[in-house]
Design a protein around this motif. Structure first.
Motif, PDB file in Angstrom:
ATOM      1  N   ALA A  35     -90.039  53.064 -59.007  1.00 23.06           N
ATOM      2  CA  ALA A  35     -90.658  54.461 -58.977  1.00 23.06           C
ATOM      3  C   ALA A  35     -89.807  55.354 -58.194  1.00 23.06           C
ATOM      4  O   ALA A  35     -88.864  55.026 -57.412  1.00 23.06           O
ATOM      5  N   PHE A  37     -90.361  58.893 -56.051  1.00 19.95           N
ATOM      6  CA  PHE A  37     -91.092  59.879 -55.207  1.00 19.95           C
ATOM      7  C   PHE A  37     -90.489  60.824 -54.814  1.00 19.95           C
ATOM      8  O   PHE A  37     -89.225  60.812 -54.732  1.00 19.95           O
ATOM      9  N   GLU A  46     -95.081  62.792 -53.299  1.00 19.71           N
ATOM     10  CA  GLU A  46     -95.847  62.327 -54.409  1.00 19.71           C
ATOM     11  C   GLU A  46     -94.951  61.667 -55.441  1.00 19.71           C
ATOM     12  O   GLU A  46     -93.802  61.554 -55.334  1.00 19.71           O
ATOM     13  N   LEU A  47     -95.569  60.770 -56.176  1.00 17.50           N
ATOM     14  CA  LEU A  47     -95.025  59.958 -57.379  1.00 17.50           C
ATOM     15  C   LEU A  47     -94.643  60.693 -58.275  1.00 17.50           C
ATOM     16  O   LEU A  47     -95.613  61.703 -58.864  1.00 17.50           O
ATOM     17  N   ALA A  50     -92.103  56.483 -62.727  1.00 15.72           N
ATOM     18  CA  ALA A  50     -92.450  54.868 -62.324  1.00 15.72           C
ATOM     19  C   ALA A  50     -92.130  54.691 -63.858  1.00 15.72           C
ATOM     20  O   ALA A  50     -92.471  54.725 -65.004  1.00 15.72           O
ATOM     21  N   THR A 105     -99.798  54.119 -58.546  1.00 15.10           N
ATOM     22  CA  THR A 105     -99.516  55.649 -58.109  1.00 15.10           C
ATOM     23  C   THR A 105     -99.633  55.941 -56.669  1.00 15.10           C
ATOM     24  O   THR A 105     -99.466  57.004 -56.269  1.00 15.10           O
ATOM     25  N   ILE A 107     -98.598  55.597 -52.545  1.00 14.60           N
ATOM     26  CA  ILE A 107     -97.586  55.524 -51.926  1.00 14.60           C
ATOM     27  C   ILE A 107     -97.712  53.981 -51.258  1.00 14.60           C
ATOM     28  O   ILE A 107     -96.749  53.054 -51.140  1.00 14.60           O
ATOM     29  N   TYR A 110     -96.495  50.589 -52.807  1.00 18.67           N
ATOM     30  CA  TYR A 110     -95.146  50.056 -52.809  1.00 18.67           C
ATOM     31  C   TYR A 110     -94.425  49.526 -51.585  1.00 18.67           C
ATOM     32  O   TYR A 110     -94.721  49.708 -50.465  1.00 18.67           O
TER      33      TYR A 110
END
Length: 123
Positions: A35, A37, A46-47, A50, A105, A107, A110
Motif C-alpha cells: 500500500a 499512504f 491516509e491510505l 493498495a 484500509t 494504518i 499494516y
C-alpha cells in the motif's frame, strides 16, 4: 532485517507526473498486500492506494482515482505508484506499507513501513 525503502519523490509542477518505488528487502513480500499512504502537514496519514498480494485487486482513494496507478513486481519485491496530473493538494510525505495477504484500509493493519519520500507539487 526487513526494510521498505521508498524512492522517486521530488518537486514537480502541477499537471506533472512522478513514479514512486518501494523496494523491500529482508524477506519476500509476494504474499503481502502492499500500500501507499500519504501524510500532509497538519493532517492524518491516509491510505491512497493498495494492491493485493496477487495483484488482482486494488484500492484507490477517491481523490486519486484515474490519476494514480499502483502496481507491483513480485520478482523484484517492489511496488510502484505512478502519479499523473499531480495537484498541489497531492503534496505530502508518501509512505509504503505491507501487510499479510489482503488489502485493509487502517494504518494499524499494516505491519511494515518505509521511512517516506517527500512529494511537492507546485502551482
Amino acid at each position: 532485517q526487513v526494510q521498505l525503502v521508498e524512492s522517486g519523490g521530488g518537486l514537480v509542477q502541477a499537471g506533472g507526473s512522478l513514479k514512486l518505488s518501494c523496494a523491500a528487502s529482508g524477506r519476500t513480500f509476494s504474499g503481502y498486500a502492499r500500500a501507499w499512504f500519504r501524510q500532509a502537514p497538519g493532517k492524518e496519514r491516509e491510505l491512497i492506494a493498495a494492491i493485493s498480494w496477487s495483484g488482482d485487486s486494488t484500492y484507490y482513494k477517491d481523490s486519486v482515482k484515474g490519476r494514480f496507478t499502483i502496481s507491483r513486481d513480485n520478482a523484484k519485491n517492489t511496488v510502484y505508484l505512478q502519479m499523473n496530473s499531480l495537484k498541489p493538494e497531492d503534496t505530502a510525505v508518501y509512505y509504503c506499507a505491507a501487510r499479510v495477504w489482503n488489502i485493509r484500509t487502517m494504518i494499524s493493519d499494516y505491519d511494515y513501513w518505509g521511512q517516506g519520500t517527500q512529494v511537492t507539487v507546485s502551482s
